[in-house]
Each structure stands twice: as structure tokens, then as C-alpha cells.
Design an enzyme around this catalytic site. Structure first.
Site, PDB file in Angstrom:
ATOM      1  N   CYS A 186       0.800  -1.205   0.000  1.00 63.21           N
ATOM      2  CA  CYS A 186       0.000   0.000   0.000  1.00 63.21           C
ATOM      3  C   CYS A 186       0.846   1.274   0.000  1.00 63.21           C
ATOM      4  O   CYS A 186       0.750   2.069   0.935  1.00 63.21           O
ATOM      5  CB  CYS A 186      -0.919  -0.044   1.208  1.00 63.21           C
ATOM      6  SG  CYS A 186      -2.405   0.850   0.868  1.00 63.21           S
ATOM      7  N   TYR A 239      20.510 -10.100  -1.515  1.00 63.50           N
ATOM      8  CA  TYR A 239      19.828  -8.973  -0.867  1.00 63.50           C
ATOM      9  C   TYR A 239      18.357  -8.874  -1.283  1.00 63.50           C
ATOM     10  O   TYR A 239      17.814  -7.785  -1.392  1.00 63.50           O
ATOM     11  CB  TYR A 239      20.576  -7.648  -1.131  1.00 63.50           C
ATOM     12  CG  TYR A 239      22.038  -7.744  -0.753  1.00 63.50           C
ATOM     13  CD1 TYR A 239      22.423  -7.886   0.576  1.00 63.50           C
ATOM     14  CD2 TYR A 239      23.039  -7.731  -1.725  1.00 63.50           C
ATOM     15  CE1 TYR A 239      23.754  -8.003   0.933  1.00 63.50           C
ATOM     16  CE2 TYR A 239      24.370  -7.850  -1.382  1.00 63.50           C
ATOM     17  CZ  TYR A 239      24.725  -7.993  -0.052  1.00 63.50           C
ATOM     18  OH  TYR A 239      26.043  -8.116   0.296  1.00 63.50           O
TER      19      TYR A 239
HETATM   20  N1  LLP Z   1      32.173  -7.613   3.340  1.00 68.42           N
HETATM   21  C1  LLP Z   1      31.648  -6.636   4.082  1.00 68.42           C
HETATM   22  C2  LLP Z   1      32.388  -6.157   5.254  1.00 68.42           C
HETATM   23  C3  LLP Z   1      30.421  -6.085   3.737  1.00 68.42           C
HETATM   24  O1  LLP Z   1      29.908  -5.091   4.460  1.00 68.42           O
HETATM   25  C4  LLP Z   1      29.730  -6.568   2.602  1.00 68.42           C
HETATM   26  C5  LLP Z   1      28.432  -6.028   2.225  1.00 68.42           C
HETATM   27  C6  LLP Z   1      30.313  -7.615   1.875  1.00 68.42           C
HETATM   28  C7  LLP Z   1      31.549  -8.114   2.258  1.00 68.42           C
HETATM   29  C8  LLP Z   1      29.655  -8.215   0.671  1.00 68.42           C
HETATM   30  O2  LLP Z   1      29.495  -7.298  -0.338  1.00 68.42           O
HETATM   31  P1  LLP Z   1      28.997  -7.746  -1.769  1.00 68.42           P
HETATM   32  O3  LLP Z   1      30.054  -8.642  -2.367  1.00 68.42           O
HETATM   33  O4  LLP Z   1      27.723  -8.472  -1.601  1.00 68.42           O
HETATM   34  O5  LLP Z   1      28.829  -6.496  -2.525  1.00 68.42           O
HETATM   35  N2  LLP Z   1      21.798  -4.327   0.764  1.00 68.42           N
HETATM   36  C9  LLP Z   1      22.694  -3.779  -0.215  1.00 68.42           C
HETATM   37  C10 LLP Z   1      24.095  -4.331  -0.082  1.00 68.42           C
HETATM   38  C11 LLP Z   1      24.676  -4.082   1.269  1.00 68.42           C
HETATM   39  C12 LLP Z   1      26.059  -4.664   1.367  1.00 68.42           C
HETATM   40  C13 LLP Z   1      26.534  -4.636   2.758  1.00 68.42           C
HETATM   41  N3  LLP Z   1      27.827  -5.163   2.923  1.00 68.42           N
HETATM   42  C14 LLP Z   1      22.136  -4.048  -1.611  1.00 68.42           C
HETATM   43  O6  LLP Z   1      21.078  -4.630  -1.718  1.00 68.42           O
HETATM   44  O7  LLP Z   1      22.744  -3.648  -2.587  1.00 68.42           O
END
Ligand code: LLP
EC number: 4.1.1.20
Length: 433
Positions: free
Chosen positions: A360, A390
């Protein structure tokens, strides 16, 4: 991802049509391609072996570590798969650690992140015997030292002061950030000295994570070099350097996906060369990808419930989920590719449409102005691509919507790995009397 329209014009994954899975499990449904996950893990591993020029006999653990960032999506089945493939694991909360341990993930291969780990979390992690903590505040260093019975490994998270190009909410390495210890004004050095001085703590290395969905990987190499130079100048021994995650995937045609195997080979090889050139000892190299291990490997299936014409504007196609299982568009303006699960007749024209959820608020958008066939009808299904990271992990019960089911496909087999929520589960904490 290995999505294709089969001879019956059905969008398919492995050897299964997505419509057949939606018939079986209902929608909304998140469907992962297990073979694609495994192929991606393999590419990461091969990238390191190639880049570091490792022989077949070389033990991965001595040279590199690939940790899965479980916040991207974690469930028992996936965690077991990651463990079987020899990955390490990054957790950031009691809940993520609890699930990993319940799934049987080896505790000594788990490391704990977070800018505000609670006493309970630290105690729990110590009891479980996790591999190491990534310290992110002076308070935390004291807390771990106070609570530890035996010596515990600690890595220190740096804030290198580098703003990568990505959405502001998912930048983490810029100067003004809640994460890591700033390299400036001696803060990071103080943190490392403190860890080294704590009798229960064993300093094992340095960590940085610049942000997420970073489309230019050269910034990781530049940061690694900057950190190695800084550590050398400060006379800090670096046995282990973890460069975090952040490698990008393709959501839409114009996005640049990190090319995993050559990309990692190049990164690792360049660090090795740099260390040789500067006469630094080559540390063990770590990364912790989340999105780029699983994001591109799943789709979310929805059924179209209404199609509303608005004179002068693109029509609204409402599906049976929404921002409760797809928050990234509302939150970050993220754009996705959306395909009908049945191929449109070749003579059908495609028009931009607003694909929206059933929650909504007007911000409940799955895709703005998405080209979809004019032949699309109520009851047809849509697949939103690249929803493996995510999505489930950021889903909510807003409007008391139920979290979707999750299925893994491998070839002609499918397996339910997370059941659809039911309303009584959502209401179980209500006090009725
Ligand atoms: N290492 C650390 C310390 C992190 O904070 C993160 C992600 C990763 C690794 C992994 O990052 P990746 O490879 O997935 O980019 N909710 C957001 C993403 C937040 C990421 C937080 N930290 C989205 O939906 O884009």
C-alpha cells in the site's frame, strides 16, 4: 545466468521451465540455479590459483581465502553448499552466526564483522570457536579481550578513505563512514597496537571493504597497494589482507559484471607482483563476495494480478509480491531486467509498463517503464532477474505480506530450500489475551 526460452517458448533454468516451478510451488517464488552458483565459486577459486600461480598441490588455505558474505542470502542448504566447496564465511550478527552453526558450517572458518558487536554476540562467537573477529571499534577490542578465555585471532578493519562509485548507501570505505578505523590521525595504527598489546588477542591482519556493486575493480587493487604501503611505513606485519566484497553483477544490459576468473587472477597477480617489486612479504589474500557469488543466479517469479490503464501514461502491471520481497528498487532505485515466463508471440509489440507490487504505497515499484509485450495478460507470470542477493535476506512482513519460498534447481531436479511463510508464523509473537 543460464536462462533460455525452451522449444515450448517457456523461460527455463537448468532443464525446467519456470512456469512448471511456479505451478508446483506457487508465486512469489525465488528460484536459484545451483549449477551457476557452483560455476561461480569455481571461477573464484581458479582465479586465485591462476593469479598466484599455485601448483595443484598448493593448499588454498595457505594462500587465499574466499569467504561468502552470508548477508546476501543465507539458508541451511546454501551454507552447506558453500562449506562443501571449501569457502569461508562472513557473518555480521548473532542470527547469521546461529544459522551458520545450525547448518553445520565449520566454526573455525567463520569470521565476525560488525561495527557494534554486542557482548552477547561476542560471547556466543567465542564459545562457538569462530575463526576470527574483524575488529571495528576500540570498545570491541576491549570487549573481546575481556571475554576471551583463550587466545583469539583478530583482524582490524581499516577505513582507507576511498569513496567508490556506487549508491551512497552501500559505500563503506569513504572517510566519513561508521565502518573501520581511519588511516588518518593514527587511529588505525592505535587500533592495531591495542590489539597487539592485548594479552588474549592475536593480530592476524588487515581488512577493508570499499562498498558494494563496485563496477570498477581497479579500485580494489589501488586500495590494496595503498594499505600495503601504509602498513609497511607503520611497520605493521600483514600476514593476511582481506579486501572485502563488492564485485559487481549485471542487473541490466548496461551494467558491468565483474569478470570473476580473469578479474581475480589479475587482482591477485598484481598484488603478488607489487609485493615482489616492493620487497614486501606477500600476505594471504582474502575476499568476501556476497552479491557476485549468488546475485546473478536467481530469479523471482510473480503472477500478474491486474493490469490498469492510465490514460496518457504507461499501464500498471501489478504482481502478487512487492517491496516486501523486492525492496532494492524502492531503497536504492535499483533497476532490473523483467521477462515474461512465456515468450511473447513474435508479432506482439513491446511497450513500457510500470511493474508494481501489491503493497500500500506508491514507492512499491519492481520496475519503472519496463518493456513488456502488449499481449501480457492477467494470470501470466513475470521473472525478475538477478534477485539472488539482498532479496530474501532483506524481505519483510510489511503489510503482513508473507516471505516467499525459495527453490534450488540443478539440471532437471528442484528442491525446496526455504518454505513459504504462513500467516501464523508471522503472528506468533502477538499476545492475544
Ligand atoms: N564484506 C563486508 C564487510 C560487507 O559489508 C559486505 C556487504 C560484503 C563483504 C559483501 O558485499 P557484496 O560482495 O555483496 O557487494 N543491501 C545492499 C548491499 C549491502 C552490502 C553490505 N555489505 C544491496 O542490496 O545492494
Amino acid at each position: 545466468m543460464s536462462l533460455y526460452y525452451n522449444d515450448d517458448q517457456k523461460l527455463s533454468m537448468g532443464q525446467l521451465s519456470l512456469d512448471s516451478l511456479a505451478d508446483h510451488y506457487q508465486t512469489p517464488l525465488i528460484v536459484y540455479d545451483q549449477e551457476e552458483i557452483e560455476a561461480t565459486i569455481h571461477k573464484y577459486q581458479e582465479g586465485f590459483r591462476q593469479g598466484l600461480d599455485l601448483s595443484d598441490q598448493a593448499k588454498a588455505d595457505d594462500f587465499y581465502s574466499i569467504s561468502y558474505a552470508s548477508k546476501a542470502f543465507s539458508n541451511v542448504y546454501l551454507l552447506r553448499l558453500m562449506a562443501d566447496w571449501g569457502l569461508d564465511l562472513d557473518v555480521v550478527s548473532y542470527g547469521e552466526l546461529y544459522l551458520a552453526l545450525k547448518a553445520g558450517f565449520p566454526a573455525d572458518r567463520i569470521h565476525f564483522h560488525g561495527n557494534n558487536k554486542s557482548l552477547e554476540e561476542i560471547k556466543f562467537a567465542l564459545q562457538a570457536g569462530i575463526g576470527h573477529f574483524v575488529a571495528d571499534s576500540f570498545e570491541e577490542i576491549d570487549r573481546i579481550n575481556d571475554l576471551a578465555q583463550d587466545e583469539v585471532d583478530v583482524m582490524v578493519r581499516l577505513n582507507p578513505g576511498i569513496a567508490v562509485q556506487t549508491h551512497a548507501y552501500i559505500q563503506t570505505g569513504q572517510e566519513d563512514s561508521k565502518f573501520g578505523f581511519s588511516l588518518r590521525e593514527g587511529l588505525a595504527k592505535q587500533a592495531i597496537d591495542k590489539v597487539i598489546a592485548c594479552p588474549k588477542l592475536n593480530f592476524i591482519g588487515l581488512h577493508f571493504h570499499l562498498g558494494s556493486q563496485v563496477q570498477d575493480p581497479s579500485v580494489m587493487l589501488e586500495t590494496a597497494q595503498l594499505v600495503l604501503d601504509w602498513a609497511h611505513d607503520q611497520e605493521i606485519p600483514v600476514q593476511f589482507l582481506n579486501m572485502g566484497g563488492g564485485f559487481s553483477i549485471q542487473y541490466q544490459e548496461e551494467d558491468v559484471a565483474f569478470d570473476v576468473q580473469p578479474g581475480i587472477a589479475k587482482l591477485a597477480g598484481a598484488i603478488m607482483d607489487y609485493c615482489q617489486e616492493k620487497d614486501y612479504q606477500l600476505p594471504k589474500l582474502g575476499i568476501e563476495p556476497g552479491r557476485s557469488l549468488v546475485g546473478h543466479t536467481a530469479v523471482t517469479l510473480y503472477e500478474v494480478g491486474t493490469i490498469k490503464q492510465v490514460p496518457g501514461y504507461p499501464s500498471y502491471v501489478s504482481i502478487d509480491g512487492g517491496m516486501s520481497d523486492h525492496i532494492r528498487t524502492a531503497l536504492y532505485g535499483a533497476e532490473y531486467t523483467i521477462l515474461p515466463t512465456t515468450k511473447a508471440p513474435s508479432n506482439s509489440s513491446w511497450k513500457p509498463k510500470q511493474v508494481v507490487g501489491k503493497l500500500c504505497e506508491s514507492g512499491d515499484i519492481i520496475g519503472k517503464n519496463k518493456p513488456l509485450p502488449q499481449s501480457l495478460q492477467v494470470g501470466d507470470r513475470l521473472a525478475v532477474l538477478a534477485t539472488g542477493a539482498y532479496h530474501y535476506s532483506m524481505s519483510s512482513n510489511y503489510n503482513l505480506m508473507l516471505k516467499p519460498a525459495v527453490v534450488f534447481v540443478k539440471g532437471k531436479d528442484h528442491k525446496l530450500v526455504t518454505k513459504r511463510q504462513d500467516i501464523d508464523q508471522v503472528l506468533q509473537n502477538e499476545v492475544f489475551d
